[in-house]
Scaffold this motif. Structure first.
Motif, PDB file in Angstrom:
ATOM      1  N   ASN A 190      -8.124   7.241  -0.089  1.00  0.00           N
ATOM      2  CA  ASN A 190      -8.003   8.119  -1.251  1.00  0.00           C
ATOM      3  C   ASN A 190      -9.243   8.991  -1.420  1.00  0.00           C
ATOM      4  OD1 ASN A 190      -5.529   6.951  -1.789  1.00  0.00           O
ATOM      5  ND2 ASN A 190      -6.304   5.599  -3.407  1.00  0.00           N
ATOM      6  N   GLY A 201      -4.795  -1.514  -5.014  1.00  0.00           N
ATOM      7  CA  GLY A 201      -5.119  -0.704  -3.834  1.00  0.00           C
ATOM      8  C   GLY A 201      -6.251  -1.351  -3.058  1.00  0.00           C
ATOM      9  N   SER A 250       0.819  -1.201   0.000  1.00  0.00           N
ATOM     10  CA  SER A 250       0.000   0.000   0.000  1.00  0.00           C
ATOM     11  C   SER A 250       0.861   1.263   0.000  1.00  0.00           C
ATOM     12  CB  SER A 250      -0.935   0.000   1.219  1.00  0.00           C
ATOM     13  OG  SER A 250      -1.838  -1.086   1.155  1.00  0.00           O
ATOM     14  N   ILE A 304      -7.427   1.378   1.316  1.00  0.00           N
ATOM     15  CA  ILE A 304      -6.680   2.435   0.626  1.00  0.00           C
ATOM     16  C   ILE A 304      -7.617   3.270  -0.242  1.00  0.00           C
ATOM     17  CG2 ILE A 304      -5.001   2.844  -1.214  1.00  0.00           C
ATOM     18  CD1 ILE A 304      -3.717   2.418   1.493  1.00  0.00           C
ATOM     19  N   GLN A 305      -8.582   2.623  -0.903  1.00  0.00           N
ATOM     20  CA  GLN A 305      -9.542   3.385  -1.711  1.00  0.00           C
ATOM     21  C   GLN A 305     -10.319   4.364  -0.835  1.00  0.00           C
ATOM     22  OE1 GLN A 305      -9.099   3.109  -4.926  1.00  0.00           O
ATOM     23  NE2 GLN A 305      -7.681   1.456  -4.416  1.00  0.00           N
TER      24      GLN A 305
END
Length: 392
Positions: free
Chosen positions: A375, A367, A136, A371-372
């Motif tokens: 973001n 990802g 990541s 992580i998404q």
């Protein structure tokens, strides 16, 4: 808004479904470690002849010149027609994570040299960025590239590299400025067989077994500076651009596979009888199938919204992340529901179990779901660097 594809795209998708059902069905259960390279390349060449492995690449370089919407439609058709999601995944990773960076950042000479054979099916590409200590945290790479005159010397290794066991070309990310953050990485095109480049054993994975994956090692691997992709320090930009394509178009494969599994689940619920009635007559079962349909349709709308933006050059960071998150989470839950409707048969055999195994990695690669969400939150202005909110 128009929710229909044009006639050319519909015809193309019908051809892809027919091809996948004829050539790619029923291969997804083989163990990853029993890779038959000859058969893999035979099917790859057939996919190349269908225009699948280079679809989004401009026509001038051997591709079909498809935009992100049409590319997603083709990948959805591939996922629907093929029982081997792993092979479809390998095609998408080759196209979106490796070829599109060359399209967007390569010099004219690089495009002419590398893309035609990669689009025709003659050659296969792999993208190497993930490392044991940098998953990541993709900017914290330990693979180094040190310039020596007109060459760079690569030292380090990559893991979880899709297509590595069969790849002819690698797009590799390395640190040219350690601890340099976003501007510390540089991308290179490295040909298989280059001294100092070696590939490890094939992984035996839970899902996506038809996609050969392994580690890649660089031990004093010398790469000409002319094979640098973009300028030095642009590696993170190259990676970010490739992830936009991958997080949108690649995940359309899951839309097609989800639709196929949903259709078979509806058929099963209508045929399977318990207590003198088809199980689809029971509200618990019918509502579960409705929930499966809802998740698929919502995820599909988000993905094509993101594809529409990508096709128009949108710099929106939220839409691709939302699409990837929605499709991967919906795929896993749909797989669980498909097994639950089938009961014991879902556990011991059939496409539901295969689909669930193939869906599980979708929450991790390109990802993770976490992580998404990070973001998306950052793009919304949340996080450590957010601006203070003014109270009214």
């Amino acid at each position: 808004m128009n929710f229909e594809f044009d006639a050319d795209t519909e015809e193309m998708c019908a051809m892809v479904v027919a091809f996948a059902q004829r050539e790619l069905a029923g291969r997804g259960e083989a163990a990853s470690s029993t890779l038959d390279v000859g058969d893999f390349r035979r099917r790859w060449q057939l996919a190349g002849e269908q225009g699948l492995v280079g679809g989004a690449v401009p026509v001038d370089y051997g591709g079909s010149g498809l935009d992100a919407v049409a590319s997603s439609a083709v990948m959805e058709a591939l996922g629907y027609g093929s029982g081997d999601a792993g092979f479809a995944f390998s095609i998408a990773a080759h196209l979106f994570a490796s070829l599109m960076p060359i399209v967007e950042f390569g010099t004219e000479e690089q495009k002419r040299e590398w893309l035609p054979a990669l689009c025709s099916g003659e050659r296969i590409a792999a993208h190497g960025i993930t490392e044991p200590e940098a998953g990541s945290d993709a900017l914290n790479l330990r693979t180094r590239a040190v310039r020596k005159g007109d060459e760079y010397v690569l030292q380090g290794g990559k893991c979880f590299t899709t297509n590595a066991p069969v790849a002819d070309v690698f797009v590799v990310q390395a640190a040219t400025e350690p601890n340099g953050g976003f501007f510390g990485l540089t991308a290179f095109i490295v040909e298989a067989g280059t001294p100092g480049l070696s590939v490890g054993p094939v992984y035996d994975k839970v899902g996506l077994r038809g996609s050969p994956t392994s580690d890649v090692h660089f031990d004093g691997c010398v790469v000409p500076a002319r094979q640098m992709l973009g300028a030095e320090g642009m590696g993170a930009s190259v990676f970010s651009a490739s992830m936009k394509w991958e997080r949108v178009c690649l995940f359309a494969i899951y839309l097609g596979a989800m639709r196929r599994v949903l259709e078979s689940t509806v058929g099963y619920a209508g045929d399977r009888e318990q207590f003198g009635s088809p199980i689809g007559d029971f509200q618990a079962v019918s509502h579960r199938v409705v929930d499966m349909t809802l998740r698929l349709e919502c995820a599909r709308l988000l993905l094509y919204k993101a594809a529409w933006g990508l096709a128009r050059g949108s710099q929106d960071e939220i839409a691709p992340a939302l699409a990837k998150l929605a499709v991967s989470e919906a795929a896993v839950q749909l797989g669980l529901d498909a097994i639950q409707v089938r009961g014991g048969l879902g556990v011991v055999e059939g496409e539901a179990a295969t689909f669930l195994r193939d869906a599980l990695p979708s929450r991790v690669f390109s990802g993770t779901s976490e992580i998404q969400k990070n973001n998306i939150a950052r793009a919304l202005g949340l996080g450590k660097n957010r601006r203070p909110h003014r109270r009214h």
